[in-house]
Design an enzyme around this catalytic site. Structure first.
Site: not given
Length: 675
Positions: A512, A598, A646
């Site tokens: 991320s 996502d 995610h």
């Protein structure tokens, strides 16, 4: 070791050993080795309290819980088990007299898991929040309890919800990853109404009911500022009352006891969290009285309110602590938690009147161990029997690296005990460094396999994260992002200097928003690592922050800055943005995993990054081919997974992803050839 862990490791190792025998990965290959059919998972996540920022950022990562939810409420215990919501009477909890209230198998929702449970005060209704494992889709299901439970109502796109009275439910609606509106639903009259609407796109709204059930709090939080409104549970139709008007840079969260509000806030000096008390009928800033301060450079992990105690869980100088604040005597008792503990997990929904607090401690190489802490006796009790102590097979080392501006950056290292020739061992470096979030040091079964196989694991606690408190985050965000990048370089350089591996055996991993620092090092200092593995990485900061139509751009400005109106900010982001700084040079091999739908990290941006990187790699090889004979092209691999989750997937898919990623690392570092 638990049987489940042994089973996982055996499958994982078999998979890795099979995968490392594959032929060399193609530099242009996109692999999709997994089935699109996903098994349902039913892991209950801890409900988001007002003391926690919601996972609404590019870097927000959902934290999967280690245990099912168990709520003691009145004369019943409610819990989730195998995709079902069940209950039993307290006196029959050990007799297996269980009543099934709701089964996921009976619902028209596939690939959803249970995320939140709330029971109405009179036990007539239960509200259940479920979330799609492959997307951001959420649903709230209300079941009327009786002789035969009946599904009463379904509300789509609900993020948080709380009961105010027996038949009145408050809830927030999520649209495009944002929550701005609070609604009330009266089940006695089927009446619905808008209660609160946030107008500022930077703020995210959620709900929390105080532990004593006196107030429902409407919490509007940005990355740096918050505001709380109170709704009296006995008077739910009265307009919400503002606790304290938002002030830029001031965060606060609210609990209640007797006739006082207990406010956790960043207000006042020095920088850090403080606990403040104020009368609930005159709770403005002028009436705030300080009770407790979190010491400088300490990380506040969790605060839990009980009838006569407030328990604060902290990390300071790499150690976990408990500060037990007596609200009767105003005394504070401090308890050190075991030195091996790196991560903490409070069991959800502790009883307000309980005298014992339960929680779990773990480390990257230590499975969770359950503890009980007596609030009255200040006594810590270990409840989980361990077959093998963590210290037997693994050695932990705490280091500090001096960054470019001479700030000392902590590093935590794990390796097998009695290691010799550490400089020849493979090194896997973990980093995050954003949103004030610590690098993840919870237990992962694959870490045991890596340690046993001779790996060194290093966790870099760089600025931008929260390991050393609020100031540590502030020193690594907006116009100070380069600090985190310099910190990471300093950490890796020190590890190599101390002969913890060497560049040819070093790999870097992140996920991320951690992809920003990892991607920057990948551009600036590619010679320090041999390979990199990223999960759903944020790599194109500038183009993302320049696009106001993306749902999180405005909300993210407090972390990255606003290049839409500030040219200096635009130039600064451009100076470190991984996508913007790709250039023809020798790059380490790279493996990226991303979900095709996502919403937080769109696939389009990852594809743009991969195309630019592959072109730069080809241009470098072409330019150097006449000078350096046999110049090898690195493997640049994109693994596109189905769905829209995610950094979250089912247990089976997670196992497959870990196995493939480790196969890549074993191959790139030449470990298969060593065997």
């Amino acid at each position: 070791m638990h049987l489940g862990t042994k089973y996982f490791l055996q499958i994982l190792k078999d998979t890795v050993e099979h995968c490392v025998n594959y032929s060399k990965f193609s530099p242009t290959l996109t692999i999709r080795p997994y089935s699109r059919t996903k098994p349902q998972i039913f892991i209950l996540t801890k409900n988001f309290r007002n003391a926690c920022m919601p996972p609404s950022s590019h870097g927000g990562v959902q934290q999967w819980r280690l245990f099912s939810c168990k709520i003691s409420f009145g004369e019943y215990i409610y819990f989730e088990e195998n995709g079902c919501i069940c209950r039993s009477r307290l006196e029959e909890a050990e007799k297996e007299n269980i009543e099934v209230l709701l089964s996921m198998k009976d619902l028209p929702f596939h690939d959803f898991f249970i995320q939140r449970i709330r029971i109405s005060p009179d036990h007539r209704y239960i509200a259940v929040g479920i979330k799609n494992a492959n997307s951001e889709e959420r649903v709230c299901i209300i079941v009327k309890l009786g002789t035969l439970p009946v599904m009463e109502h379904i509300i789509s796109n609900v993020f948080s919800f709380e009961w105010a009275t027996h038949d009145i439910l408050f809830y927030t609606i999520q649209k495009n990853l944002q929550c701005h509106e609070v609604y009330l639903y009266d089940f006695s009259t089927n009446y619905s109404d808008l209660v609160y609407a946030e107008q500022d796109a930077r703020y995210f709204v959620d709900l929390y009911c105080t532990k004593d059930k006196r107030f429902l709090t409407i919490n509007s939080n940005s990355k740096t500022t918050s505001e709380v409104w109170l709704v009296g549970c006995h008077h739910p139709f009265k307009p919400p009352i503002l606790v304290q008007q938002r002030t830029k840079g001031i965060i606060y969260h609210v609990e209640h006891r007797n006739n006082d509000l207990y406010i956790l806030t960043t207000y006042g000096d020095p920088v850090g969290y403080k606990l403040i008390k104020a009368p609930d009928d005159s709770c403005g800033l002028e009436n705030w009285q300080f009770i407790y301060r979190v010491k400088e450079k300490a990380k506040l992990i969790e605060l839990e309110m009980f009838k006569d105690h407030c328990v604060v869980f902290l990390k300071y100088c790499g150690r976990l602590y408990i500060d037990n604040i007596s609200l009767v005597s105003n005394s504070i008792h401090t308890v050190k938690l075991p030195a091996w503990a790196c991560s903490f997990e409070l069991e959800p929904h502790p009883e307000y009147t309980t005298s014992t607090c339960y929680f779990w401690l773990a480390s990257p190489v230590q499975p969770p161990v359950r503890f009980a802490y007596s609030l009255v006796e200040n006594k810590l009790i270990e409840l989980t029997e361990q077959e093998v102590s963590i210290a037997v097979n693994c050695h932990a080392v705490h280091l500090e690296a001096k960054s470019k501006d001479e700030v000392w950056v902590p590093i935590t290292v794990f390796h097998k005990s009695n290691f010799v020739e550490l400089h020849r061992k493979p090194l896997l470096i973990h980093v995050y460094g954003a949103y004030g979030t610590d690098v993840n040091m919870s237990f992962k079964p694959e870490n045991l396999m890596l340690i046993e196989d001779g790996w060194i694991l290093a966790y870099c606690h760089v600025r931008g994260g929260g390991e050393l408190g609020l100031g540590w985050h502030k020193d690594g965000c907006t116009t100070k992002k380069h600090n985190g990048i310099h910190d990471l370089k300093a950490c890796i350089t020190l590890l190599h200097k101390l002969e913890f591996s060497q560049p040819v055996y070093t790999a870097l991993t992140s996920l991320s928003a951690g992809g920003v620092l990892a991607g920057a090092l990948y551009n600036n200092d590619p010679h320090l690592i041999r390979a990199m593995v990223l999960q759903s990485p944020f790599l194109d900061v500038l183009n993302t922050m320049l696009d106001p139509h993306l749902p999180l751009t405005t909300e993210e400005q407090e972390e990255w800055g606003n290049p839409l109106v500030d040219e200096t900010c635009k130039e600064y982001i451009q100076s470190y943005c991984p996508y913007q700084n790709i250039r023809p040079q020798h790059y380490p091999s790279l493996f990226i995993t991303v979900s095709e739908n996502d919403q937080r990290i769109p696939l389009e941006g990852i594809l743009r990054y991969m195309c630019k990187l592959r072109k730069a790699v080809r241009d470098h090889v072409k330019a150097k081919s006449t000078d350096e004979k046999g110049l090898q092209m690195p493997n640049i691999i994109l693994d596109v997974q189905p769905g829209g989750s995610h950094c979250g997937s089912s247990w089976e898919d997670s196992l497959n992803q870990v196995a493939i990623q480790l196969a890549f690392l074993y191959s790139e570092l030449g470990l298969d050839m060593q065997k």
